[in-house]
Design a protein around this motif. Structure first.
Motif, PDB file in Angstrom:
ATOM      1  N   SER A  55       0.845  -1.188   0.000  1.00  0.00           N
ATOM      2  CA  SER A  55       0.000   0.000   0.000  1.00  0.00           C
ATOM      3  C   SER A  55       0.880   1.237   0.000  1.00  0.00           C
ATOM      4  N   LEU A  56       0.388   2.271  -0.655  1.00  0.00           N
ATOM      5  CA  LEU A  56       1.151   3.503  -0.823  1.00  0.00           C
ATOM      6  C   LEU A  56       0.411   4.662  -0.166  1.00  0.00           C
ATOM      7  N   VAL A  57       1.172   5.533   0.480  1.00  0.00           N
ATOM      8  CA  VAL A  57       0.619   6.724   1.121  1.00  0.00           C
ATOM      9  C   VAL A  57       1.555   7.897   0.851  1.00  0.00           C
ATOM     10  N   TYR A  58       1.054   9.102   1.104  1.00  0.00           N
ATOM     11  CA  TYR A  58       1.870  10.295   0.851  1.00  0.00           C
ATOM     12  C   TYR A  58       3.119  10.307   1.726  1.00  0.00           C
ATOM     13  N   ASP A  59       2.948  10.011   3.015  1.00  0.00           N
ATOM     14  CA  ASP A  59       4.088   9.850   3.914  1.00  0.00           C
ATOM     15  C   ASP A  59       3.705   8.854   4.995  1.00  0.00           C
ATOM     16  N   SER A  99       2.923   8.469   8.064  1.00  0.00           N
ATOM     17  CA  SER A  99       2.446   9.037   9.316  1.00  0.00           C
ATOM     18  C   SER A  99       0.930   9.152   9.277  1.00  0.00           C
ATOM     19  N   GLY A 100       0.340   9.286  10.468  1.00  0.00           N
ATOM     20  CA  GLY A 100      -1.074   9.588  10.567  1.00  0.00           C
ATOM     21  C   GLY A 100      -1.984   8.403  10.315  1.00  0.00           C
ATOM     22  N   ILE A 101      -3.285   8.720  10.242  1.00  0.00           N
ATOM     23  CA  ILE A 101      -4.297   7.680  10.118  1.00  0.00           C
ATOM     24  C   ILE A 101      -4.226   6.970   8.770  1.00  0.00           C
ATOM     25  N   LYS A 102      -3.763   7.669   7.735  1.00  0.00           N
ATOM     26  CA  LYS A 102      -3.632   7.021   6.426  1.00  0.00           C
ATOM     27  C   LYS A 102      -2.630   5.876   6.488  1.00  0.00           C
ATOM     28  N   TYR A 103      -1.549   6.075   7.245  1.00  0.00           N
ATOM     29  CA  TYR A 103      -0.535   5.036   7.416  1.00  0.00           C
ATOM     30  C   TYR A 103      -1.113   3.869   8.210  1.00  0.00           C
ATOM     31  N   GLU A 104      -1.896   4.178   9.259  1.00  0.00           N
ATOM     32  CA  GLU A 104      -2.552   3.125  10.032  1.00  0.00           C
ATOM     33  C   GLU A 104      -3.478   2.300   9.138  1.00  0.00           C
ATOM     34  N   MET A 105      -4.267   2.997   8.315  1.00  0.00           N
ATOM     35  CA  MET A 105      -5.206   2.292   7.451  1.00  0.00           C
ATOM     36  C   MET A 105      -4.475   1.408   6.451  1.00  0.00           C
ATOM     37  N   ALA A 106      -3.399   1.914   5.875  1.00  0.00           N
ATOM     38  CA  ALA A 106      -2.619   1.128   4.926  1.00  0.00           C
ATOM     39  C   ALA A 106      -2.076  -0.133   5.586  1.00  0.00           C
ATOM     40  N   GLY A 111       4.530  -4.472   2.602  1.00  0.00           N
ATOM     41  CA  GLY A 111       4.633  -3.290   3.443  1.00  0.00           C
ATOM     42  C   GLY A 111       3.967  -2.056   2.872  1.00  0.00           C
ATOM     43  N   VAL A 112       4.136  -0.966   3.606  1.00  0.00           N
ATOM     44  CA  VAL A 112       3.584   0.341   3.234  1.00  0.00           C
ATOM     45  C   VAL A 112       4.743   1.242   2.819  1.00  0.00           C
ATOM     46  N   LYS A 113       4.576   1.946   1.703  1.00  0.00           N
ATOM     47  CA  LYS A 113       5.645   2.792   1.181  1.00  0.00           C
ATOM     48  C   LYS A 113       5.132   4.211   0.943  1.00  0.00           C
ATOM     49  N   ALA A 114       6.006   5.172   1.113  1.00  0.00           N
ATOM     50  CA  ALA A 114       5.670   6.572   0.865  1.00  0.00           C
ATOM     51  C   ALA A 114       5.855   6.892  -0.614  1.00  0.00           C
ATOM     52  N   ARG A 115       4.838   7.508  -1.215  1.00  0.00           N
ATOM     53  CA  ARG A 115       4.899   7.927  -2.627  1.00  0.00           C
ATOM     54  C   ARG A 115       4.323   9.349  -2.721  1.00  0.00           C
ATOM     55  N   ALA A 136      -5.423   9.470   2.369  1.00  0.00           N
ATOM     56  CA  ALA A 136      -5.572   8.698   1.136  1.00  0.00           C
ATOM     57  C   ALA A 136      -4.609   7.519   1.137  1.00  0.00           C
ATOM     58  N   VAL A 137      -5.104   6.382   0.646  1.00  0.00           N
ATOM     59  CA  VAL A 137      -4.310   5.155   0.547  1.00  0.00           C
ATOM     60  C   VAL A 137      -4.496   4.569  -0.841  1.00  0.00           C
ATOM     61  N   LEU A 138      -3.404   4.132  -1.442  1.00  0.00           N
ATOM     62  CA  LEU A 138      -3.474   3.421  -2.715  1.00  0.00           C
ATOM     63  C   LEU A 138      -3.001   1.995  -2.467  1.00  0.00           C
ATOM     64  N   VAL A 139      -3.877   1.029  -2.742  1.00  0.00           N
ATOM     65  CA  VAL A 139      -3.577  -0.379  -2.500  1.00  0.00           C
ATOM     66  C   VAL A 139      -3.201  -1.053  -3.818  1.00  0.00           C
ATOM     67  N   GLU A 140      -2.006  -1.623  -3.847  1.00  0.00           N
ATOM     68  CA  GLU A 140      -1.564  -2.428  -4.993  1.00  0.00           C
ATOM     69  C   GLU A 140      -1.908  -3.874  -4.668  1.00  0.00           C
ATOM     70  N   LEU A 141      -3.010  -4.344  -5.214  1.00  0.00           N
ATOM     71  CA  LEU A 141      -3.598  -5.625  -4.834  1.00  0.00           C
ATOM     72  C   LEU A 141      -2.973  -6.771  -5.631  1.00  0.00           C
ATOM     73  N   GLY A 142      -1.725  -7.061  -5.319  1.00  0.00           N
ATOM     74  CA  GLY A 142      -1.025  -8.143  -6.002  1.00  0.00           C
ATOM     75  C   GLY A 142      -0.540  -7.728  -7.377  1.00  0.00           C
ATOM     76  N   PHE A 143       0.355  -8.523  -7.922  1.00  0.00           N
ATOM     77  CA  PHE A 143       0.938  -8.245  -9.242  1.00  0.00           C
ATOM     78  C   PHE A 143       0.119  -8.941 -10.314  1.00  0.00           C
ATOM     79  N   ILE A 144      -0.297  -8.166 -11.300  1.00  0.00           N
ATOM     80  CA  ILE A 144      -1.147  -8.717 -12.343  1.00  0.00           C
ATOM     81  C   ILE A 144      -0.373  -9.662 -13.247  1.00  0.00           C
ATOM     82  N   ASN A 145       0.956  -9.546 -13.267  1.00  0.00           N
ATOM     83  CA  ASN A 145       1.758 -10.494 -14.054  1.00  0.00           C
ATOM     84  C   ASN A 145       2.427 -11.530 -13.153  1.00  0.00           C
ATOM     85  N   SER A 146       1.726 -11.858 -12.055  1.00  0.00           N
ATOM     86  CA  SER A 146       2.102 -12.973 -11.189  1.00  0.00           C
ATOM     87  C   SER A 146       0.965 -13.978 -11.198  1.00  0.00           C
TER      88      SER A 146
END
Length: 277
Positions: free
Chosen positions: A93-97, A99-106, A122-126, A139-149
């Motif tokens: 999952s990706l978040v701006y940084d 920290s905060g509730i967005k990181y908890e949610m991720a 894991g969770v990465k900052a983007r 805001a959270v962006l979830v990368e739900l697995g690799f489509i070429n896996s």
């Protein structure tokens, strides 16, 4: 007003996203977002969508839609990709940084998805992603697995409903841990609900309940209560401030509460153990 969230199905329309063996990211994300949204709506969350059909909008447009709607949270669902097929698998999952509730949610979303069988990357900052940078709410962006896996695709297809539930539970876990109303303010349950009675001369131990829902609308709370009673869970509704809380049981042991909570989760409910004192 209920907690509101905007769900974003990544890509769409003329933008298929990542493609693998004819499989398109935009299709996977739309199906998943609609399934997640249905679960959240059934649990009293006000859900809005950037798209519910196969249309294209820029990431900037999506961020502006969320800002204009004034939602409390933004969650975007994507599928990942890697230059070499079947070389990498897992969810992140990706978040701006970080920290905060967005990181908890991720983190909560990732943890739930790990129980399905995905590798937790894991969770990465983007900070440069538009939907994370331009949105005014967590805001959270979830990368739900690799489509070429092939491994991730098999997990996605064979556990679709469980994945939607896991993501919804991750979101709800965060909301329950960051409630609008202080959980310590939950009053005693109604006396007719067969509480564990302690002798009057002894000091009563702490009581625990399991919260399954919190609604602004009493009818939604009553509907969930009746569903729980039909499943033989001792549910009731308490009015706490502006919310109708759907609670199960009254326990003097947190272990007993946790055991019932597990049964509720296995039955498909989102829960949190709270103290009634």
């Amino acid at each position: 007003m209920a907690v509101s969230i905007m769900l974003d199905a990544g890509h769409g329309g003329r933008d298929p996203g990542a493609v693998y063996k004819g499989r398109q990211e935009k299709d996977d994300t739309l199906r998943m977002v609609l399934a997640i949204g249905e679960i959240l709506e059934n649990r009293g969350i006000d859900v809005q969508y950037t798209r519910t059909t196969d249309i294209y909008e820029t990431p900037y447009q999506k961020a502006m839609e969320a800002n204009e709607a004034g939602v409390d949270y933004f969650v975007s669902i994507h599928r990942n990709s890697y230059p070499i097929d079947n070389a990498v698998s897992g969810v992140e999952s990706l978040v701006y940084d970080l920290s905060g509730i967005k990181y908890e949610m991720a983190e909560d979303i990732n943890d739930q998805l790990e129980t399905i069988g995905f590798r937790n990357l894991g969770v990465k900052a983007r900070p440069n992603l538009v939907v994370l940078k331009r949105t005014k709410m967590p805001a959270v962006l979830v990368e739900l697995g690799f489509i070429n896996s092939d491994t991730d695709n098999q997990l996605f297809d064979e556990n679709f409903d469980a994945i939607a539930l896991a993501i919804a539970e991750g979101i709800l876990d965060t909301l329950m841990q960051n409630p609008v109303v202080d959980m310590d303010s939950v009053p005693d349950v109604m006396p007719e609900l067969t509480p564990e009675v302690e002798p009057e001369e002894e000091e009563a131990p702490p009581r625990y309940h399991i919260q399954v829902g919190a609604f602004r609308n009493m009818e939604n709370a009553e509907r969930l209560k009746e569903e729980l009673l039909a499943d033989e869970f001792p549910a009731f509704v308490n009015r706490i401030g502006p919310y109708y809380k759907v609670l199960v049981g009254q326990f003097t042991s947190v272990d007993n509460a946790a055991s019932t909570e597990q049964a509720l989760r296995r039955a498909g409910y989102q829960t949190v153990v709270i103290s009634g004192d």
